[in-house]
Design an enzyme around this catalytic site. Structure first.
Site, PDB file in Angstrom:
ATOM      1  N   SER A   4       8.228   0.690  10.202  1.00 44.31           N
ATOM      2  CA  SER A   4       7.122   0.043   9.500  1.00 44.31           C
ATOM      3  C   SER A   4       5.819   0.177  10.381  1.00 44.31           C
ATOM      4  O   SER A   4       5.838   0.187  11.638  1.00 44.31           O
ATOM      5  CB  SER A   4       7.310  -1.691   9.457  1.00 44.31           C
ATOM      6  OG  SER A   4       6.195  -2.172   9.078  1.00 44.31           O
ATOM      7  N   HIS A  60      -5.062  -0.742  12.487  1.00 44.76           N
ATOM      8  CA  HIS A  60      -6.379  -1.356  12.378  1.00 44.76           C
ATOM      9  C   HIS A  60      -7.354  -0.683  13.268  1.00 44.76           C
ATOM     10  O   HIS A  60      -7.569  -0.544  14.593  1.00 44.76           O
ATOM     11  CB  HIS A  60      -6.153  -2.752  12.700  1.00 44.76           C
ATOM     12  CG  HIS A  60      -5.368  -3.518  11.895  1.00 44.76           C
ATOM     13  ND1 HIS A  60      -5.659  -3.833  10.571  1.00 44.76           N
ATOM     14  CD2 HIS A  60      -4.311  -4.133  12.103  1.00 44.76           C
ATOM     15  CE1 HIS A  60      -4.730  -4.759   9.926  1.00 44.76           C
ATOM     16  NE2 HIS A  60      -3.856  -4.828  11.035  1.00 44.76           N
ATOM     17  N   HIS A  68      -1.163   1.017   6.218  1.00 43.67           N
ATOM     18  CA  HIS A  68       0.202   0.257   6.238  1.00 43.67           C
ATOM     19  C   HIS A  68       1.301   1.205   5.636  1.00 43.67           C
ATOM     20  O   HIS A  68       0.861   2.000   4.779  1.00 43.67           O
ATOM     21  CB  HIS A  68       0.107  -0.830   5.598  1.00 43.67           C
ATOM     22  CG  HIS A  68       1.584  -1.424   5.257  1.00 43.67           C
ATOM     23  ND1 HIS A  68       2.214  -1.346   4.019  1.00 43.67           N
ATOM     24  CD2 HIS A  68       2.591  -2.047   5.974  1.00 43.67           C
ATOM     25  CE1 HIS A  68       3.433  -1.764   4.004  1.00 43.67           C
ATOM     26  NE2 HIS A  68       3.678  -2.197   5.017  1.00 43.67           N
ATOM     27  N   ASN A 101       5.827   1.918   5.329  1.00 42.99           N
ATOM     28  CA  ASN A 101       7.096   1.311   5.585  1.00 42.99           C
ATOM     29  C   ASN A 101       8.238   2.036   4.757  1.00 42.99           C
ATOM     30  O   ASN A 101       7.800   2.609   3.649  1.00 42.99           O
ATOM     31  CB  ASN A 101       7.181  -0.122   5.012  1.00 42.99           C
ATOM     32  CG  ASN A 101       8.589  -0.769   5.205  1.00 42.99           C
ATOM     33  OD1 ASN A 101       9.359  -0.880   4.318  1.00 42.99           O
ATOM     34  ND2 ASN A 101       8.967  -1.109   6.465  1.00 42.99           N
ATOM     35  N   ARG A 128      12.499   2.018   4.354  1.00 47.14           N
ATOM     36  CA  ARG A 128      13.734   1.418   4.994  1.00 47.14           C
ATOM     37  C   ARG A 128      14.938   1.793   3.991  1.00 47.14           C
ATOM     38  O   ARG A 128      14.853   2.093   2.836  1.00 47.14           O
ATOM     39  CB  ARG A 128      13.473  -0.079   4.870  1.00 47.14           C
ATOM     40  CG  ARG A 128      12.899  -0.695   3.326  1.00 47.14           C
ATOM     41  CD  ARG A 128      12.225  -1.886   3.323  1.00 47.14           C
ATOM     42  NE  ARG A 128      12.023  -2.366   2.002  1.00 47.14           N
ATOM     43  CZ  ARG A 128      10.418  -2.134   1.436  1.00 47.14           C
ATOM     44  NH1 ARG A 128       9.899  -1.495   2.226  1.00 47.14           N
ATOM     45  NH2 ARG A 128      10.278  -2.402   0.066  1.00 47.14           N
ATOM     46  N   HIS A 140      -4.498   9.150  -2.652  1.00 49.52           N
ATOM     47  CA  HIS A 140      -3.657   8.949  -3.806  1.00 49.52           C
ATOM     48  C   HIS A 140      -3.134  10.635  -4.083  1.00 49.52           C
ATOM     49  O   HIS A 140      -1.824  10.649  -4.699  1.00 49.52           O
ATOM     50  CB  HIS A 140      -4.343   8.393  -4.896  1.00 49.52           C
ATOM     51  CG  HIS A 140      -4.116   6.873  -4.850  1.00 49.52           C
ATOM     52  ND1 HIS A 140      -3.285   6.364  -5.617  1.00 49.52           N
ATOM     53  CD2 HIS A 140      -5.042   6.266  -4.326  1.00 49.52           C
ATOM     54  CE1 HIS A 140      -3.525   4.982  -5.129  1.00 49.52           C
ATOM     55  NE2 HIS A 140      -4.616   4.825  -4.297  1.00 49.52           N
ATOM     56  N   HIS A 200      -3.522 -15.588  -4.813  1.00 52.14           N
ATOM     57  CA  HIS A 200      -4.636 -16.720  -4.823  1.00 52.14           C
ATOM     58  C   HIS A 200      -6.125 -16.362  -4.545  1.00 52.14           C
ATOM     59  O   HIS A 200      -7.010 -17.199  -4.503  1.00 52.14           O
ATOM     60  CB  HIS A 200      -4.115 -17.619  -3.351  1.00 52.14           C
ATOM     61  CG  HIS A 200      -4.223 -16.816  -2.253  1.00 52.14           C
ATOM     62  ND1 HIS A 200      -3.352 -15.731  -1.763  1.00 52.14           N
ATOM     63  CD2 HIS A 200      -5.029 -16.785  -1.170  1.00 52.14           C
ATOM     64  CE1 HIS A 200      -3.673 -15.313  -0.495  1.00 52.14           C
ATOM     65  NE2 HIS A 200      -4.569 -15.919   0.043  1.00 52.14           N
TER      66      HIS A 200
END
Length: 308
Positions: free
Chosen positions: A88, A92, A102, A104, A106, A149, A179
């Site tokens: 992971s 920044h 970012h 990751n 797994r 992309h 939210h």
């Protein structure tokens, strides 16, 4: 498969760290080796206060043991043992002109605790791959979005032409700050629970996931090289820190990886490595109309087809 994938991510960590140190040109990664009391451990590598990278981490872990009760409920199973390993990373950058990234990759296995095979190993009752990579810009350069992309699509197309549109859509849905009614960034790829089928054996999934992992530096480093020396103002730095707040909100409220780490007694320093060092929450903040900042907000309100 678990040994094969663990060896892969160990090598990939070395490659990515070397590439990031080269593009920064100043700072070096610090390494921490750690052990988990319940079983397993990891190799955390963190870089801070560089010429280009303000804070970042490229971490690998391989943990095992009894599946915690919270995870039993999540997977709808009874008592079971598990093994999970992955890489992971979050970077920044210092400049608001360079996007946060970012990624990751797994692998997970679950075992029947009541059965031991003649070899002394346990029966694998479930296994799957997951992962992806995504970009979070503070100022939108459309050519950078298209490059990121396009690189993701090229990696997917080597295995299945349906993967990119499917996993791009899943990425847009996953990295959604519900939210706030906006995306965390401009997306990329997100895939999970990639299990063996008639069409895709586990070796096929390994080949796909490693293809995506190997594409990371090609997807990200050219963007960093192109933007790292652009001038920026204090106001633009403030905007970056306000947007970083949304990044923090997503990781602490919605991110499954963060929740998994916390529920399995993961190493807290490694779990929260993804958080940026300087963040602002400004009450009821809105960018100026028709500004570059508002342009980004508009893009984040609805996913965009960056290939076409």
């Amino acid at each position: 498969m678990k040994d094969k994938f663990l060896k892969y991510i160990q090598n990939l960590q070395d490659q990515i760290v070397a590439g990031l140190e080269a593009v920064d040109g100043q700072a070096k990664f610090r390494e921490d080796l750690w052990e988990r009391p319940e079983g397993g451990g990891g190799r955390t590598r963190v870089i801070e206060n560089g010429k280009v990278i303000e804070k970042g981490g490229v971490n690998i872990s391989a943990v095992h043991g009894k599946l915690p009760e919270a995870m039993q409920k999540m997977f709808n199973v009874g008592e079971a043992d598990f093994f999970a390993c992955g890489l992971s990373l979050v970077i920044h950058p210092k400049s608001p002109m360079v996007p946060t990234v970012h990624a990751n990759w797994r692998y997970f296995e679950m075992y029947d605790t009541s059965t031991e095979l003649s070899t002394g190993s346990r029966k694998v009752i479930n296994s799957w791959f997951g992962g992806g990579q995504d970009l979070t810009p503070y100022y939108l350069f459309e050519e950078d979005a298209k490059h990121f992309h396009q690189t993701c699509k090229k990696a997917c197309d080597k295995h299945n032409s349906e993967f990119y549109p499917k996993y791009k859509k899943q990425c847009d849905a996953y990295f959604w700050n519900a939210h706030r009614h906006e995306a965390r960034g401009i997306g990329g790829l997100f895939f999970d629970y990639c299990k063996e089928t008639d069409d895709m054996k586990m070796d096929d999934w390994f080949n796909f996931v490693s293809e995506v992992g190997n594409s990371f530096l090609e997807a990200y480093l050219p963007i960093v090289e192109k933007r790292k020396n652009l001038p920026y103002t204090e106001a633009q730095k403030t905007w970056q820190e306000i947007r970083r707040g949304r990044y923090v909100e997503f990781n602490l409220v919605h991110d499954k990886g963060t929740l998994f780490g916390l529920r399995t007694n993961g190493r807290i320093e490694s779990i929260l490595m993804s958080l940026p060092p300087h963040v602002q929450w400004v009450y009821d903040h809105h960018p100026e109309p028709n500004s570059e900042e508002e342009k980004l907000i508009k893009v984040l309100e609805n996913p965009i087809d960056w290939i076409n």
